[in-house]
Design an enzyme around this catalytic site. Structure first.
Site, PDB file in Angstrom:
ATOM      1  N   HIS A   1     -20.718  31.686  26.309  1.00  0.00           N
ATOM      2  CA  HIS A   1     -19.681  31.869  25.293  1.00  0.00           C
ATOM      3  C   HIS A   1     -18.856  30.583  25.185  1.00  0.00           C
ATOM      4  O   HIS A   1     -18.754  29.818  26.155  1.00  0.00           O
ATOM      5  CB  HIS A   1     -18.795  33.061  25.708  1.00  0.00           C
ATOM      6  CG  HIS A   1     -17.728  33.418  24.737  1.00  0.00           C
ATOM      7  ND1 HIS A   1     -16.514  32.774  24.704  1.00  0.00           N
ATOM      8  CD2 HIS A   1     -17.681  34.351  23.754  1.00  0.00           C
ATOM      9  CE1 HIS A   1     -15.757  33.291  23.751  1.00  0.00           C
ATOM     10  NE2 HIS A   1     -16.447  34.246  23.153  1.00  0.00           N
TER      11      HIS A   1
ATOM     12  N   VAL B   1     -15.811  29.756  25.523  1.00  0.00           N
ATOM     13  CA  VAL B   1     -14.772  29.441  26.511  1.00  0.00           C
ATOM     14  C   VAL B   1     -15.351  29.150  27.891  1.00  0.00           C
ATOM     15  O   VAL B   1     -14.609  28.769  28.797  1.00  0.00           O
ATOM     16  CB  VAL B   1     -13.713  30.566  26.638  1.00  0.00           C
ATOM     17  CG1 VAL B   1     -12.963  30.757  25.340  1.00  0.00           C
ATOM     18  CG2 VAL B   1     -14.336  31.863  27.122  1.00  0.00           C
ATOM     19  N   LYS B   2     -16.659  29.301  28.051  1.00  0.00           N
ATOM     20  CA  LYS B   2     -17.277  29.033  29.354  1.00  0.00           C
ATOM     21  C   LYS B   2     -17.520  27.531  29.519  1.00  0.00           C
ATOM     22  O   LYS B   2     -17.211  26.720  28.663  1.00  0.00           O
ATOM     23  CB  LYS B   2     -18.572  29.823  29.475  1.00  0.00           C
ATOM     24  CG  LYS B   2     -18.413  31.351  29.394  1.00  0.00           C
ATOM     25  CD  LYS B   2     -17.469  31.885  30.447  1.00  0.00           C
ATOM     26  CE  LYS B   2     -17.604  33.387  30.667  1.00  0.00           C
ATOM     27  NZ  LYS B   2     -17.342  34.197  29.471  1.00  0.00           N
ATOM     28  N   HIS B   3     -18.126  27.172  30.646  1.00  0.00           N
ATOM     29  CA  HIS B   3     -18.279  25.760  30.998  1.00  0.00           C
ATOM     30  C   HIS B   3     -19.164  25.006  30.013  1.00  0.00           C
ATOM     31  O   HIS B   3     -18.887  23.852  29.679  1.00  0.00           O
ATOM     32  CB  HIS B   3     -18.863  25.640  32.403  1.00  0.00           C
ATOM     33  CG  HIS B   3     -18.030  26.288  33.454  1.00  0.00           C
ATOM     34  ND1 HIS B   3     -17.994  27.655  33.645  1.00  0.00           N
ATOM     35  CD2 HIS B   3     -17.182  25.749  34.370  1.00  0.00           C
ATOM     36  CE1 HIS B   3     -17.166  27.932  34.627  1.00  0.00           C
ATOM     37  NE2 HIS B   3     -16.665  26.802  35.081  1.00  0.00           N
TER      38      HIS B   3
END
Length: 376
Positions: free
Chosen positions: A178, A180-182
């Site tokens: 997603h 907002v992930k790394h």
């Protein structure tokens, strides 16, 4: 607004996606296989199966483990609802085990207390970006003949105290991509395991329960395929996987920025008597998906609103899953079920942390937090 999480897309990422747009395959093609291999190699895991989201990865993991009605799966309450929802998708029952007070990771002692003859698996969530106590959890699972699932959606790139990478420690694990992930593929997820049989089940499940996808049929020069199970369309596109391959090359740089910002937060907040960051365990390499702190519960709402008013995108991770109306209605959960998690929830505040930030942003955020605590 400084958001709590944010993706970074550069010209290299865009160029890789454009290459796919000009190719013969937009989905179910070679970029999917290449991304799977790249993630498997990065983690040191034997098998990787790319799917359309982290939630799809969790669902595929439960399917691969043959979780069914009448089974129980132990999950922590401090996580996104998908960690428990995937159990419900299979007709099974999620059972909530409390968390450790200082880390908010699932507590092995609480897990052991919740095991019954119906328990088939434990979902360990690497909350905020540090690995759970996998050694203790593995011993418990082995002793009871149950399977350990790693929900590593917060933790790609993290390592435990033995140097093992998140995604390659449990019997089967999942990542999320997603924004907002790394690293991101827009939406996307991955199932990881060293068990080829579990991986093959996940591949069939993501493709309607069909044994051969379009790419495989093309290679075999056949139109024949068998729908062996009732699966889902959880396929991921080559466009997304091309982006994922490009993003993965930058992951270590992104992780270093996150760790540097977290160190900066730690140093400044050490002078804030009313702010307690979560404890990082000795010897681990934290991935810092989230930077979560505790503040006085009586002022959390006012501080949240003040910070948002200053265009700082603080958040709260998470409302305990057993608080949600669906779980209260269908599984008779209620407050008091997980007292450590419930107490922590009342105090939690997530401060922004992502690679688009710098130390000046951390100073601005902490200055505003200091102002909020003094005036709210």
């Amino acid at each position: 607004m400084i958001p709590y999480g944010k993706h970074i897309i550069d010209d290299d990422d865009i160029a890789e996606v454009v290459k796919v747009l000009k190719s013969d395959w937009l989905t179910t093609g070679p970029a999917v296989t290449d991304f799977e291999k790249a993630v498997a190699d990065y983690t040191g895991c034997g098998e990787a199966v790319a799917v359309s989201s982290g939630t799809a990865a969790l669902h595929a993991a439960m399917y691969s483990l043959e979780i069914k009605p009448g089974d129980e799966v132990i999950v922590p309450p401090i996580t996104f609802a998908a960690s428990a929802n995937c159990v419900v998708y299979m007709g099974a029952t999620p059972v909530f085990a409390d968390v450790e007070a200082e880390t908010l990771l699932i507590d092995p002692a609480a897990v052991e207390q919740q095991i019954t003859p119906a328990t088939k698996a434990v979902v360990a969530v690497d909350y905020a970006g540090q690995t759970c106590d996998y050694d203790s959890l593995k011993n418990i699972c082995k002793k009871n003949g149950i399977v350990l699932v790693g929900d590593c959606c917060h933790a790609i790139g993290a390592k435990d105290e033995h140097g093992r990478k998140a995604g390659a420690i449990a019997d089967i694990s999942v990542f999320s991509f997603h924004p907002v992930k790394h690293i991101t593929t827009g939406e996307g997820g991955m199932v990881l395991t060293d068990n080829p049989e579990l991986a093959q089940k996940a591949r069939i499940f993501r493709n309607h329960g069909i044994n051969l996808d379009a790419s495989a049929r093309s290679e075999k020069c056949t139109w024949v395929y068998d729908m062996q199970e009732l699966g889902y369309n959880y396929r991921i596109t080559d466009l997304q996987c091309a982006l994922g391959i490009s993003q993965l090359k930058k992951l270590d740089k992104f992780l270093q920025i996150r760790r540097d910002l977290a160190t900066c937060y730690d140093r400044i907040l050490a002078k804030f008597p009313e702010v307690t960051p979560l404890r990082s365990k000795e010897g681990i390499e934290h991935a810092y998906h989230l930077y979560a702190v505790r503040i006085p519960a009586s002022r959390r709402k006012a501080v949240f609103e003040f910070m948002r008013g200053e265009k700082i995108g603080v958040n709260v991770h998470y409302i305990p899953v057993h608080y949600h109306p669906y779980y209260q209605e269908h599984f008779k959960t209620k407050k008091g079920l997980c007292p450590v998690a419930e107490s922590a929830y009342e105090q939690l505040l997530t401060l922004p942390l992502h690679p688009a930030m710098d130390r000046k942003d951390v100073k601005f955020i902490t200055d505003k937090l200091d102002e909020a605590l003094k005036n709210c």
